[in-house]
Enzyme design. Structure first.
Site, mmCIF file in Angstrom:
data_model
loop_
_atom_site.group_PDB
_atom_site.id
_atom_site.type_symbol
_atom_site.label_atom_id
_atom_site.label_comp_id
_atom_site.label_asym_id
_atom_site.label_seq_id
_atom_site.Cartn_x
_atom_site.Cartn_y
_atom_site.Cartn_z
ATOM 1 N N CYS A 3 -13.195 14.427 -4.386
ATOM 2 C CA CYS A 3 -14.631 14.303 -4.795
ATOM 3 C C CYS A 3 -15.231 15.455 -5.634
ATOM 4 C CB CYS A 3 -15.367 13.770 -3.580
ATOM 5 S SG CYS A 3 -17.064 13.492 -3.912
ATOM 6 N N GLU B 265 -15.195 9.360 -10.671
ATOM 7 C CA GLU B 265 -13.958 9.994 -10.862
ATOM 8 C C GLU B 265 -13.553 9.542 -12.405
ATOM 9 O OE1 GLU B 265 -11.794 12.619 -10.108
ATOM 10 O OE2 GLU B 265 -11.918 11.702 -8.220
#
Length: 271
Positions: A2, A114
């Site tokens: 993350c 992402e």
């Protein structure tokens, strides 16, 4: 992993969502749709309220800096690299094991970003026509629109170069716990994009369902083996992922338009 996420919820809303008993309005952050490492973020945690002298832990909404600095670190320079802690090894890594047993938190988010290298971009790289392929960002968010509660750790670091009364004498920093990405099909996935979270990235934040929040935050739970049972991945199929503008790739860009869903990945329109 993350490395970027969105956190636009108002603190008043987070107080209600997480059953927070203490929040200082002076610790108010502006909505942030492009949260990057070293930024200040909201965290839900349980600690005694020093103002009352009562040793009982109180659920609080606090402002922490993303990028954990261990208490024993000589300086805070490494914090920018400590944004994630792997669930598989968090109990044994020197940088995280103390926080894992004593200082756990929840990091509220709308979802996380992402990046994926599209097939056309990979071909150009292989052919030597492009040294650095352009990556398509995806936004991963709860399918039901609820808040995403990412498991986190936090730590205190004392800057010995400053007097105790200095406002920056103490740093309170945090890290996101990550786990292996889901391989189950994403809701609504089509042949035009990734079919699972694992096809986007092999890691993902450990998102805790509500029935695990209290156990994760409870400072009385200190046994590593007991705590590791809380690191199970969330039920599959609870999130969706969709392509968003590459504008999010520049941390200076910020606004709700970054969450706008694209009809198709941007790379697909370039060739």
């Amino acid at each position: 992993m993350c490395g970027r996420y969105s956190a636009s919820r108002k603190p008043e809303d987070l107080v209600g969502m997480f059953g927070v008993a203490k929040w200082d309005p002076e610790e108010t952050l502006a909505p942030d749709w492009n949260v990057a490492p070293t930024k200040d973020v909201y965290a839900v945690l349980e600690r005694p309220d020093k103002g009352t002298g009562d040793p009982a832990p109180v659920r609080q909404l606090r402002m922490l800096r993303w990028g954990l600095v261990p208490s024993w670190a000589r300086n805070p320079d490494g914090g920018a690299k400590m944004i994630n802690a792997r669930a598989e090894t968090v109990h044994e890594k020197p940088s995280f094991r103390r926080a894992f047993t004593a200082r756990r938190c929840l990091l509220p988010a709308d979802g996380y970003y992402e990046w994926v290298t599209a097939a056309a971009e990979r071909r150009l790289e292989v052919e030597g026509k492009k040294k650095r392929p352009r990556k398509q960002p995806y936004f991963v968010t709860p399918a039901d629109g609820s808040v995403m509660a990412m498991a986190g750790l936090y730590e205190f670091w004392r800057d010995g170069t400053l007097p105790p009364e200095h406002p920056r004498a103490w740093w309170v920093t945090c890290s996101v716990v990550t786990t292996e990405a889901e391989t189950t099909p994403l809701p609504g996935a089509t042949g035009d994009g990734p079919g699972s979270l694992a096809e986007i990235h092999p890691r993902m934040p450990l998102v805790l369902p509500e029935d695990r929040w209290s156990a994760w935050l409870d400072p009385a739970r200190t046994d590593p083996d007991d705590l590791r049972t809380l690191l199970a991945p969330p039920p599959a199929g609870t999130v969706r992922a969709y392509p968003v503008s590459t504008e999010v790739s520049n941390v200076r860009n910020n606004g709700p338009e970054l969450l706008t869903e694209l009809e198709a990945p941007e790379e697909e329109t370039l060739f």
